[in-house]
Motif scaffolding. Structure first.
Motif, PDB file in Angstrom:
ATOM      1  N   SER A 490     -11.712  28.299 113.031  1.00 35.45           N
ATOM      2  CA  SER A 490     -11.574  26.913 112.591  1.00 35.45           C
ATOM      3  C   SER A 490     -12.780  26.438 111.810  1.00 35.45           C
ATOM      4  O   SER A 490     -12.699  25.496 111.035  1.00 35.45           O
ATOM      5  CB  SER A 490     -11.360  25.998 113.800  1.00 35.45           C
ATOM      6  N   LYS A 493     -14.690  27.847 106.210  1.00 35.89           N
ATOM      7  CA  LYS A 493     -14.296  26.998 105.092  1.00 35.89           C
ATOM      8  C   LYS A 493     -14.437  27.774 103.779  1.00 35.89           C
ATOM      9  O   LYS A 493     -15.047  27.325 102.800  1.00 35.89           O
ATOM     10  CB  LYS A 493     -15.165  25.737 105.043  1.00 35.89           C
ATOM     11  N   SER A 555      -4.132  16.172 119.709  1.00 34.39           N
ATOM     12  CA  SER A 555      -4.675  17.349 119.044  1.00 34.39           C
ATOM     13  C   SER A 555      -5.731  18.003 119.920  1.00 34.39           C
ATOM     14  O   SER A 555      -6.374  17.350 120.744  1.00 34.39           O
ATOM     15  CB  SER A 555      -5.277  16.941 117.695  1.00 34.39           C
ATOM     16  N   SER A 560      -1.042  25.366 119.011  1.00 31.99           N
ATOM     17  CA  SER A 560      -0.894  26.416 117.995  1.00 31.99           C
ATOM     18  C   SER A 560      -1.291  27.772 118.552  1.00 31.99           C
ATOM     19  O   SER A 560      -0.642  28.795 118.273  1.00 31.99           O
ATOM     20  CB  SER A 560      -1.748  26.068 116.769  1.00 31.99           C
ATOM     21  N   ASP A 583       3.685  22.151 111.224  1.00 33.16           N
ATOM     22  CA  ASP A 583       2.661  21.099 111.212  1.00 33.16           C
ATOM     23  C   ASP A 583       2.193  20.934 109.770  1.00 33.16           C
ATOM     24  O   ASP A 583       1.301  21.632 109.292  1.00 33.16           O
ATOM     25  CB  ASP A 583       1.504  21.495 112.124  1.00 33.16           C
ATOM     26  N   ARG A 585       0.683  18.522 108.526  1.00 31.79           N
ATOM     27  CA  ARG A 585      -0.427  17.563 108.432  1.00 31.79           C
ATOM     28  C   ARG A 585      -1.769  18.282 108.588  1.00 31.79           C
ATOM     29  O   ARG A 585      -2.662  18.138 107.765  1.00 31.79           O
ATOM     30  CB  ARG A 585      -0.265  16.477 109.494  1.00 31.79           C
ATOM     31  N   LYS A 586      -1.944  19.035 109.696  1.00 34.33           N
ATOM     32  CA  LYS A 586      -3.154  19.835 109.916  1.00 34.33           C
ATOM     33  C   LYS A 586      -2.735  21.221 110.383  1.00 34.33           C
ATOM     34  O   LYS A 586      -2.849  21.552 111.566  1.00 34.33           O
ATOM     35  CB  LYS A 586      -4.065  19.167 110.946  1.00 34.33           C
ATOM     36  N   THR A 588      -2.648  25.138 111.355  1.00 34.23           N
ATOM     37  CA  THR A 588      -3.683  26.058 111.850  1.00 34.23           C
ATOM     38  C   THR A 588      -3.168  27.472 112.064  1.00 34.23           C
ATOM     39  O   THR A 588      -3.958  28.375 112.345  1.00 34.23           O
ATOM     40  CB  THR A 588      -4.252  25.536 113.188  1.00 34.23           C
ATOM     41  N   THR A 591      -4.731  30.032 109.821  1.00 34.44           N
ATOM     42  CA  THR A 591      -6.133  30.318 110.155  1.00 34.44           C
ATOM     43  C   THR A 591      -6.223  31.241 111.362  1.00 34.44           C
ATOM     44  O   THR A 591      -7.020  32.184 111.389  1.00 34.44           O
ATOM     45  CB  THR A 591      -6.876  29.005 110.434  1.00 34.44           C
ATOM     46  N   SER A 629       2.576  26.819 106.809  1.00 32.50           N
ATOM     47  CA  SER A 629       3.003  25.466 106.433  1.00 32.50           C
ATOM     48  C   SER A 629       3.084  25.269 104.935  1.00 32.50           C
ATOM     49  O   SER A 629       3.865  24.460 104.442  1.00 32.50           O
ATOM     50  CB  SER A 629       2.022  24.440 107.015  1.00 32.50           C
ATOM     51  N   ILE A 632      -0.034  20.989 101.843  1.00 38.14           N
ATOM     52  CA  ILE A 632       0.251  19.773 102.613  1.00 38.14           C
ATOM     53  C   ILE A 632       0.903  18.744 101.696  1.00 38.14           C
ATOM     54  O   ILE A 632       0.323  18.349 100.674  1.00 38.14           O
ATOM     55  CB  ILE A 632      -1.033  19.207 103.224  1.00 38.14           C
ATOM     56  N   PRO A 664       3.288  18.953 114.797  1.00 44.69           N
ATOM     57  CA  PRO A 664       2.112  18.104 115.071  1.00 44.69           C
ATOM     58  C   PRO A 664       2.202  17.472 116.465  1.00 44.69           C
ATOM     59  O   PRO A 664       3.249  17.516 117.127  1.00 44.69           O
ATOM     60  CB  PRO A 664       2.184  17.036 113.969  1.00 44.69           C
TER      61      PRO A 664
END
Length: 727
Positions: A490, A493, A555, A560, A583, A585-586, A588, A591, A629, A632, A664
């Motif tokens: 997480s 980046k 959250s 996830s 999801d 929106r965010k 994961t 990842t 996903s 977004i 979500p």
């Protein structure tokens, strides 16, 4: 059409283009029990879980206690005492030296008010002489310091008073006690007896006034009884009630007679009334008979004689002479009858009026009766109070006389003032330390319970099962390796190009990790996931679970992670599994699985892109397919509620053994409510010691309105203290 992924089973050929009949609108059987009390086991569990907090608070408070003991350490104090017998006692044997100093419970109660007497012994007026004697040798002693160090108590239920005094000088303690003992003995001989006689004089002065008051109230009560003929409220009420009933009965009789008289008078005034009276009169009927006889004779003679015949004329004259008599008799009879009826009516009317006056008097008396009863009760109450006051004064007068006769003996010194040798606070430091330790532990426990009360999270699986009325399908233990890997992923980046370049390496690392985790059957984490998967399949006995939604109230609860590892477990058990990251929106999933997110679910809904273009398979598990996903979108709700999304879910449902949707969080978002109705149900992940119970309840209240099918809950992040396989 769906391309590049396994085809559907033969049993689902007829429903390829339609939404399958999933369970809809099932009631949410979810509630949280309001239990404010803890059982003993829960209390012990809280203490174990909060042991670090209890230890910290205890150490902090004990540090303060030790500092306070060191700073406020006082010089040693010496305490001495003496005892006084303040009341005479009765002999219990022939030996006059044997005294019953313990109060006999069957004897008369003590006449001395010990609490008041102790306050008198501490009064400034009584201590004046003692202070003058003591200040000659110890000028630092004043009244307030003397009284503060002086303790006067009654020994249980005895007639003995114990006097204690403490100071830092043992000799001073001895001198002070000797002076106080001498002062108290002098007081018992002189001033105490004087005060008793003053009390006796006051009582004797008040007795005549109280006696006059009793006599006056008795006279008022006697006059009241004579004036109103009032003896007892209950008898008066019963008497008036019986008289009222009797007069009411008489009034009814008179009214009935009046009605009869009025009816007779109405009959007399009618046409048939006079006829009825005359028919019952003998003289009148006799005259009628004679007239009828003359009429018969005239009619007989007229048949054979002329009208001018003297016989016929004589008969007519006799008949005519009877008519005035008949009329006079009729008038006389009617006048007599009317007079009788009028007289009877007047008599009854007079009786009715008299009874009405009597009833009015009784009505007034009934209205006045509550006032008289209240006045009578008030007089009796005053008399009772005055009598009780008189009895108390007489009893006090007698007791004072007895006490005066006994006070001539004076008080006796049973134990002379003792000389203290050992300080009284020799063990005070140790005692204060122990008390401080106990208080610190109790305060730490209290703070712990308060913190526990204010904590809105679930700490154990048992607490989760107890407070939530829903099946607990799984208990995922805390796994440091998984948690560390998730946090590390997480925090990455990297640019999109780096993601594409490192996709194969991440997939290989994930395969090695799965071999490590799921190859060993004793791993708690993998076993918990297998149990979760088995419980999900056992929820439906008639058909297998083909599609589920995994979400959480907030959250960070690990939904996830649970979805990804549950998909891996199902794949390892031979199922064709598809993991969909819904999801938008965010996201994961990409990842956690090390996949790129260039194309995904949002592209399938907004474009005509084939499903095979966005579906990815993990190299280590070629049966596990993943749809990320994708980019977004600006409005995820619009995409998830579209008809294309529904058709896509139906196609995926018919093409895989199990489809897992990661959506979500529930609270404040409608995404889960749009997807769950088209699946077999919802699985809610609850993070132990993290998920807020109030937020979870709010999310479940929203689900209750939507009436979605909730399969159960999954406890995540439980830190087990057991290493047993059977755990």
């Amino acid at each position: 059409m769906i391309e590049n992924y396994p085809s559907q089973n033969s049993s689902s050929n007829g429903s390829h283009n339609s939404v399958p009949p999933f369970p809809q609108n099932q009631p949410v059987r979810w509630a949280e029990e309001q239990e404010d009390e803890w059982s003993f086991q829960e209390f012990i569990s809280i203490l174990r879980r909060r042991s670090l907090l209890i230890t910290s608070v205890t150490i902090t408070m004990m540090t303060l206690v030790v500092i306070n003991l060191v700073v406020n350490e006082k010089p040693p104090e010496y305490e001495g005492s003496f005892q006084l017998l303040v009341e005479p006692v009765n002999d219990v044997s022939d030996d006059p030296k044997v005294l019953d100093v313990v109060k006999d419970l069957n004897s008369q109660k003590s006449s001395l008010d010990y609490e008041s007497q102790i306050q008198v012994l501490k009064s400034p007026e009584l201590m004046k002489t003692t202070l003058k004697q003591l200040q000659a040798s110890y000028p630092e002693i004043d009244y307030y310091s003397l009284v503060e160090s002086l303790k006067i108590n009654r020994l249980q239920e005895t007639k003995i008073i114990e006097v204690r005094y403490q100071s830092s000088n043992p000799k001073q303690t001895q001198v002070v006690l000797e002076r106080i003992a001498e002062n108290y003995l002098d007081y018992s001989q002189l001033r105490r007896q004087t005060k008793l006689r003053q009390g006796l004089q006051f009582v004797e002065k008040q007795l005549p006034f109280i006696q006059n008051r009793v006599d006056q109230i008795q006279k008022e009560l006697q006059l009241f009884r004579q004036r109103y003929n009032f003896n007892d409220p209950e008898s008066q009420v019963a008497q008036i009630a019986s008289q009222t009933v009797e007069f009411s009965r008489q009034k009814q009789v008179i009214d009935l007679q009046l009605a009869q008289v009025r009816a007779n008078f109405a009959i007399l005034q009618g046409k048939n009334g006079a006829t009825t009276i005359l028919n019952n009169a003998p003289l009148y009927q006799q005259l009628i008979s004679q007239i009828r006889l003359f009429d018969l004779q005239i009619a007989t003679e007229s048949t054979r004689l002329q009208e001018e015949n003297p016989s016929i004329q004589t008969l007519k004259e006799k008949r005519a002479s009877l008519l005035p008599l008949l009329r006079q008799e009729s008038e006389r009879l009617l006048s007599v009858e009317f007079a009788q009826v009028a007289t009877q009516f007047q008599n009854l009317e007079a009786q009715s009026q008299e009874l009405a006056k009597i009833e009015q008097k009784f009505a007034q008396r009934r209205k006045q009766l509550p006032i008289l009863i209240r006045q009578y009760t008030e007089l009796q109450r005053k008399l009772q109070i005055a009598t009780e006051s008189l009895n108390r004064f007489l009893s006090t007068h007698e007791n004072l006389q007895i006490e005066i006769s006994q006070s001539d003996v004076g008080w006796q010194l049973l134990q002379r003032p003792t000389t203290p040798d050992i300080p009284i606070d020799s063990f005070s430091t140790q005692r204060n330390f122990i008390l401080g330790l106990v208080a610190s532990i109790l305060a730490a426990i209290g703070i712990t319970l308060l913190v526990e009360k204010l904590d809105n999270t679930y700490h154990t699986v048992d607490e989760l099962k107890k407070k939530l009325k829903q099946p607990l399908l799984g208990n995922i233990p805390f796994e440091k390796q998984i948690d560390t890997k998730k946090n590390r992923a997480s925090n990455q980046k990297s640019p999109l190009a780096n993601i594409q370049n490192s996709s194969c390496q991440a997939t290989a690392r994930l395969g090695v990790l799965l071999d490590k985790e799921y190859g060993d059957s004793s791993t708690h984490f993998s076993e918990a996931l297998r149990v979760l998967y088995t419980n999900i399949q056992l929820l439906s006995s008639d058909r297998p679970m083909r599609s589920i939604v995994i979400s959480s109230a907030m959250s960070g609860d690990g939904k996830s992670t649970v979805a990804l590892h549950l998909a891996q477990i199902a794949t390892a058990m031979g199922q064709r599994v598809l993991l969909v990251d819904a999801d938008l929106r965010k996201p994961t999933i990409h990842t956690l699985s090390g996949l790129n997110n260039l194309w995904g679910l949002s592209n399938l809904i907004t474009t005509n892109l084939p499903v095979g273009e966005v579906m990815r398979q993990l190299p280590s598990m070629n049966q596990l397919s993943v749809i990320t996903s994708g980019p977004i979108p600006p409005d995820p709700t619009k995409l998830l509620s579209s008809q294309k999304m529904k058709q896509l879910m139906a196609d995926l449902h018919n093409s895989f053994d199990l489809v897992i949707y990661d959506v979500p969080p529930l609270l404040g978002l409608a995404d889960a409510s749009l997807i769950v109705p088209h699946t077999d149900g919802l699985l809610i992940v609850v993070r132990i010691e993290k998920t807020n119970s109030s937020m979870l309840k709010a999310a479940l209240d929203n689900l209750k309105i939507s009436r979605l099918n909730i399969l159960g809950i999954v406890g995540n992040g439980h830190k087990s203290r057991s290493n047993s396989y059977y755990y």
